[in-house]
Design a protein around this motif. Structure first.
Motif, PDB file in Angstrom:
ATOM      1  N   PRO A 101      24.072  55.089  48.625  1.00 47.97           N
ATOM      2  CA  PRO A 101      24.775  55.822  49.685  1.00 47.97           C
ATOM      3  C   PRO A 101      24.027  55.859  51.017  1.00 47.97           C
ATOM      4  O   PRO A 101      24.649  55.894  52.077  1.00 47.97           O
ATOM      5  N   ASP A 102      22.692  55.818  50.960  1.00 50.85           N
ATOM      6  CA  ASP A 102      21.908  55.869  52.200  1.00 50.85           C
ATOM      7  C   ASP A 102      21.692  54.480  52.801  1.00 50.85           C
ATOM      8  O   ASP A 102      21.097  54.327  53.859  1.00 50.85           O
ATOM      9  N   GLY A 103      22.165  53.448  52.092  1.00 49.97           N
ATOM     10  CA  GLY A 103      22.037  52.089  52.604  1.00 49.97           C
ATOM     11  C   GLY A 103      20.759  51.390  52.201  1.00 49.97           C
ATOM     12  O   GLY A 103      20.541  50.238  52.572  1.00 49.97           O
ATOM     13  N   THR A 104      19.874  52.062  51.460  1.00 52.12           N
ATOM     14  CA  THR A 104      18.607  51.430  51.086  1.00 52.12           C
ATOM     15  C   THR A 104      18.278  51.530  49.597  1.00 52.12           C
ATOM     16  O   THR A 104      17.830  50.569  49.005  1.00 52.12           O
ATOM     17  N   THR A 105      18.486  52.698  48.987  1.00 54.07           N
ATOM     18  CA  THR A 105      18.051  52.923  47.609  1.00 54.07           C
ATOM     19  C   THR A 105      19.242  53.094  46.679  1.00 54.07           C
ATOM     20  O   THR A 105      20.121  53.924  46.935  1.00 54.07           O
ATOM     21  N   PHE A 106      19.253  52.318  45.592  1.00 58.64           N
ATOM     22  CA  PHE A 106      20.326  52.433  44.598  1.00 58.64           C
ATOM     23  C   PHE A 106      19.988  53.585  43.649  1.00 58.64           C
ATOM     24  O   PHE A 106      19.503  53.390  42.543  1.00 58.64           O
ATOM     25  N   ASP A 107      20.263  54.810  44.116  1.00 58.52           N
ATOM     26  CA  ASP A 107      19.868  55.983  43.350  1.00 58.52           C
ATOM     27  C   ASP A 107      21.048  56.788  42.797  1.00 58.52           C
ATOM     28  O   ASP A 107      20.849  57.855  42.224  1.00 58.52           O
ATOM     29  N   THR A 108      22.261  56.286  42.957  1.00 58.30           N
ATOM     30  CA  THR A 108      23.428  56.969  42.400  1.00 58.30           C
ATOM     31  C   THR A 108      24.005  56.122  41.278  1.00 58.30           C
ATOM     32  O   THR A 108      24.517  55.023  41.517  1.00 58.30           O
ATOM     33  N   THR A 109      23.895  56.626  40.056  1.00 58.67           N
ATOM     34  CA  THR A 109      24.446  55.933  38.887  1.00 58.67           C
ATOM     35  C   THR A 109      25.773  56.591  38.526  1.00 58.67           C
ATOM     36  O   THR A 109      25.854  57.812  38.379  1.00 58.67           O
ATOM     37  N   TRP A 110      26.798  55.765  38.390  1.00 61.01           N
ATOM     38  CA  TRP A 110      28.143  56.256  38.115  1.00 61.01           C
ATOM     39  C   TRP A 110      28.375  56.370  36.614  1.00 61.01           C
ATOM     40  O   TRP A 110      27.948  55.505  35.842  1.00 61.01           O
ATOM     41  N   ASN A 111      29.088  57.413  36.194  1.00 55.10           N
ATOM     42  CA  ASN A 111      29.550  57.545  34.813  1.00 55.10           C
ATOM     43  C   ASN A 111      30.853  56.768  34.664  1.00 55.10           C
ATOM     44  O   ASN A 111      31.560  56.518  35.653  1.00 55.10           O
ATOM     45  N   SER A 112      31.197  56.425  33.437  1.00 58.78           N
ATOM     46  CA  SER A 112      32.436  55.661  33.218  1.00 58.78           C
ATOM     47  C   SER A 112      33.679  56.453  33.631  1.00 58.78           C
ATOM     48  O   SER A 112      34.721  55.871  33.910  1.00 58.78           O
ATOM     49  N   SER A 113      33.580  57.785  33.731  1.00 56.17           N
ATOM     50  CA  SER A 113      34.721  58.594  34.176  1.00 56.17           C
ATOM     51  C   SER A 113      34.862  58.606  35.694  1.00 56.17           C
ATOM     52  O   SER A 113      35.852  59.103  36.228  1.00 56.17           O
ATOM     53  N   ASP A 114      33.894  58.020  36.409  1.00 48.85           N
ATOM     54  CA  ASP A 114      33.929  57.990  37.871  1.00 48.85           C
ATOM     55  C   ASP A 114      34.681  56.788  38.432  1.00 48.85           C
ATOM     56  O   ASP A 114      34.975  56.749  39.622  1.00 48.85           O
ATOM     57  N   TYR A 115      34.940  55.797  37.587  1.00 51.56           N
ATOM     58  CA  TYR A 115      35.566  54.571  38.078  1.00 51.56           C
ATOM     59  C   TYR A 115      36.552  54.018  37.045  1.00 51.56           C
ATOM     60  O   TYR A 115      36.570  54.418  35.886  1.00 51.56           O
ATOM     61  N   GLN A 116      37.352  53.086  37.525  1.00 48.95           N
ATOM     62  CA  GLN A 116      38.326  52.406  36.668  1.00 48.95           C
ATOM     63  C   GLN A 116      38.213  50.909  36.929  1.00 48.95           C
ATOM     64  O   GLN A 116      38.202  50.477  38.087  1.00 48.95           O
ATOM     65  N   LEU A 117      38.107  50.119  35.867  1.00 48.81           N
ATOM     66  CA  LEU A 117      38.058  48.665  35.993  1.00 48.81           C
ATOM     67  C   LEU A 117      39.481  48.125  36.001  1.00 48.81           C
ATOM     68  O   LEU A 117      40.324  48.567  35.219  1.00 48.81           O
ATOM     69  N   GLU A 118      39.755  47.176  36.888  1.00 49.46           N
ATOM     70  CA  GLU A 118      41.102  46.600  37.004  1.00 49.46           C
ATOM     71  C   GLU A 118      41.025  45.080  37.009  1.00 49.46           C
ATOM     72  O   GLU A 118      40.009  44.525  37.413  1.00 49.46           O
ATOM     73  N   PRO A 119      42.088  44.401  36.561  1.00 51.86           N
ATOM     74  CA  PRO A 119      43.399  44.920  36.195  1.00 51.86           C
ATOM     75  C   PRO A 119      43.358  45.612  34.829  1.00 51.86           C
ATOM     76  O   PRO A 119      42.587  45.237  33.950  1.00 51.86           O
ATOM     77  N   LEU A 120      44.226  46.595  34.686  1.00 53.05           N
ATOM     78  CA  LEU A 120      44.259  47.370  33.452  1.00 53.05           C
ATOM     79  C   LEU A 120      44.850  46.580  32.296  1.00 53.05           C
ATOM     80  O   LEU A 120      44.485  46.770  31.156  1.00 53.05           O
ATOM     81  N   ASN A 121      45.797  45.695  32.591  1.00 49.16           N
ATOM     82  CA  ASN A 121      46.495  44.957  31.532  1.00 49.16           C
ATOM     83  C   ASN A 121      46.583  43.466  31.842  1.00 49.16           C
ATOM     84  O   ASN A 121      47.595  42.839  31.577  1.00 49.16           O
TER      85      ASN A 121
END
Length: 196
Positions: free
Chosen positions: A79-99
């Motif tokens: 988020p700050d443009g330099t450090t990858f310090d935010t790890t997402w949970n599987s409930s935070d995103y959706q992979l597409e296409p769904l079907n």
């Protein structure tokens, strides 16, 4: 030579060529690997499966287009443009296409959509999304396997046609053309479509 990430086996190609000896095995393996990479280039995607970490720039705060993904291990953002310090949970995103299905097989995911409180950082066009997972197709689609066999056979037989001349007919020389139309028809549904 061993085939690396080939879309058909040596035996598949030998069966079609009706070869029973091993005299040309090294050359056939080279043709299979070369045909597999030519199909990758033609379709602008890989059909073999590989685990890796890749970086992407988000389209906007809610969507990021990705390469063909079959399984995700971790999704991280900077988020700050330099450090990858935010790890997402599987409930935070959706992979597409769904079907997504092509040729009766499930297609890999090509987009990640933010669906909870987190959003993708969009600082200029920087790649601030890091995805670790398994990329490519599992298994290799049947049409890609068939196209690889045809293309490998063609490359193998090309050694019998010096300077691109396959022979002489009633109307003159018979030249070897560009990509085989049958190969093109087989890979057409798998070509990556990009918007300009």
């Amino acid at each position: 030579m061993a085939i690396t990430n080939g879309y058909c086996t040596l035996q598949d190609t030998k069966d079609v060529l009706r070869l029973t000896d091993s005299v040309d095995d090294s050359l056939l393996e080279l043709c299979i690997e070369s045909a597999s990479r030519q199909i990758d280039g033609h379709c602008e995607r890989n059909f073999y499966s590989a685990s890796a970490t890749r970086y992407f720039a988000a389209r906007d705060s809610y969507e990021v287009e990705i390469d063909d993904l079959t399984a995700i291990t971790t999704l991280e953002t900077a988020p700050d443009g330099t450090t990858f310090d935010t790890t997402w949970n599987s409930s935070d995103y959706q992979l597409e296409p769904l079907n997504g299905v092509t040729g009766g097989l499930p297609t890999p995911y090509t987009m990640i959509r933010a669906i909870d409180d987190l959003v993708f950082p969009t600082i200029g066009s920087e790649a601030l999304v890091r995805v670790t997972g398994t990329w490519g197709y599992t298994p290799v689609p049947t049409a890609i396997k068939q196209a690889t066999i045809l293309l490998a056979m063609r490359q193998f037989k090309r050694y019998d046609s010096p300077l691109g001349v396959a022979g002489f007919g009633d109307l003159g020389a018979i030249r070897v053309g560009k990509l085989d139309p049958d190969v093109d028809a087989l890979v057409m549904p798998y070509k990556k479509v990009t918007a300009a």
